[in-house]
Design a protein around this motif. Structure first.
Motif, short mmCIF file in Angstrom:
data_model
loop_
_atom_site.label_atom_id
_atom_site.label_comp_id
_atom_site.label_asym_id
_atom_site.label_seq_id
_atom_site.Cartn_x
_atom_site.Cartn_y
_atom_site.Cartn_z
N ALA A 40 0.50 -1.29 -0.29
CA ALA A 40 -0.06 0.30 0.04
C ALA A 40 1.15 0.99 0.10
O ALA A 40 0.39 1.90 -0.92
CB ALA A 40 -1.24 -0.12 0.47
N ALA A 41 1.59 1.66 0.66
CA ALA A 41 2.48 2.25 0.54
C ALA A 41 3.74 3.03 -0.63
O ALA A 41 3.35 3.77 -0.68
CB ALA A 41 4.45 2.08 1.51
N ARG A 42 3.70 1.89 -1.77
CA ARG A 42 4.40 1.95 -2.33
C ARG A 42 3.40 2.85 -3.61
O ARG A 42 3.68 3.22 -4.32
CB ARG A 42 4.92 0.76 -3.61
CG ARG A 42 5.76 0.97 -5.25
CD ARG A 42 5.96 -1.06 -5.22
NE ARG A 42 5.04 -1.44 -5.46
CZ ARG A 42 3.74 -1.66 -6.45
NH1 ARG A 42 3.94 -0.47 -6.99
NH2 ARG A 42 2.93 -2.60 -6.47
N LEU A 43 2.18 1.90 -3.28
CA LEU A 43 1.42 2.25 -4.03
C LEU A 43 0.14 3.62 -4.42
O LEU A 43 0.33 4.82 -4.92
CB LEU A 43 -0.50 0.92 -3.89
CG LEU A 43 -0.19 -0.27 -5.05
CD1 LEU A 43 -0.89 -0.63 -4.52
CD2 LEU A 43 -0.02 -0.33 -6.08
N LEU A 44 0.91 3.76 -3.31
CA LEU A 44 -0.13 5.69 -2.29
C LEU A 44 1.07 6.23 -3.22
O LEU A 44 1.51 7.81 -3.28
CB LEU A 44 0.75 6.01 -0.54
CG LEU A 44 -0.20 7.13 -0.74
CD1 LEU A 44 -1.83 7.00 -0.77
CD2 LEU A 44 -0.36 6.84 1.27
N ALA A 45 2.46 5.99 -3.33
CA ALA A 45 3.52 6.70 -3.45
C ALA A 45 3.32 7.29 -4.82
O ALA A 45 4.11 8.10 -5.21
CB ALA A 45 5.37 6.16 -3.25
N GLU A 46 3.42 5.77 -5.90
CA GLU A 46 3.31 6.24 -6.62
C GLU A 46 2.09 7.28 -7.61
O GLU A 46 1.87 7.74 -8.35
CB GLU A 46 2.58 4.47 -7.70
CG GLU A 46 2.85 4.51 -9.28
CD GLU A 46 2.01 2.69 -9.95
OE1 GLU A 46 2.38 3.31 -10.45
OE2 GLU A 46 3.07 1.92 -8.64
#
Length: 156
Positions: A40-46
């Motif tokens: 989720a953190a990677r998706l949020l950064a993307e």
């Protein structure tokens, strides 16, 4: 890049942000002992990166719309406002004509001669003619907008 290409890019970026949002929401919580389907953190950064690019693109589109001239309509922004109001005006006139004609409403036909008769308070034929003129104006403005979208270069 042409303005039309930037508009297509903006639509794609908007769709991408919505997809990322849905994926973040579905991966934001998971049961203890299990791993989430996605980070989720990677998706949020993307999503943040896509939104930053989208903001830049929207600024450039707005700057272009406020600068580029579209014939008698003024700037592209003016033409877009004109088209939006023409669409609203067309919807109001069409709704008024439909209501006066009793279109789509049940119960306005008399079953017995003793029942009250419903009368049109507006001239239906004139309203329909006015709606036709408005529809033509909408098409003309829209053609000018579309032509300008493909001819105008996106400003920085």
């Amino acid at each position: 890049m042409k303005l039309a290409e930037a508009l297509a890019e903006r639509a794609e970026a908007t769709r991408r942000v919505e997809q990322l949002r849905a994926r973040v929401v579905s991966s934001a919580r998971h049961q203890e002992g299990e791993t989430p389907a996605e980070d989720a953190a990677r998706l949020l950064a993307e999503a943040g990166e896509v939104l930053d690019a989208l903001e830049t693109l929207i600024r450039r589109i707005n700057r272009t719309n406020a600068t580029v001239r579209v014939g008698p309509d003024g700037t592209l922004t003016d033409a877009l406002a004109r088209r939006d109001v023409l669409r609203l005006r067309h919807a109001v006139v069409t709704a008024a004509a439909d209501a006066a004609a009793g279109t789509g409403e049940r119960g306005y036909g008399r079953q017995l001669r003793s029942e009250l008769m419903m009368l049109a308070a507006l001239p239906v034929a004139e309203l329909r003619a006015q709606a036709d003129v408005l529809a033509r104006e909408i098409r003309e403005v829209d053609v000018r907008i579309q032509r300008t979208n493909w001819e105008a270069d996106l400003l920085d």
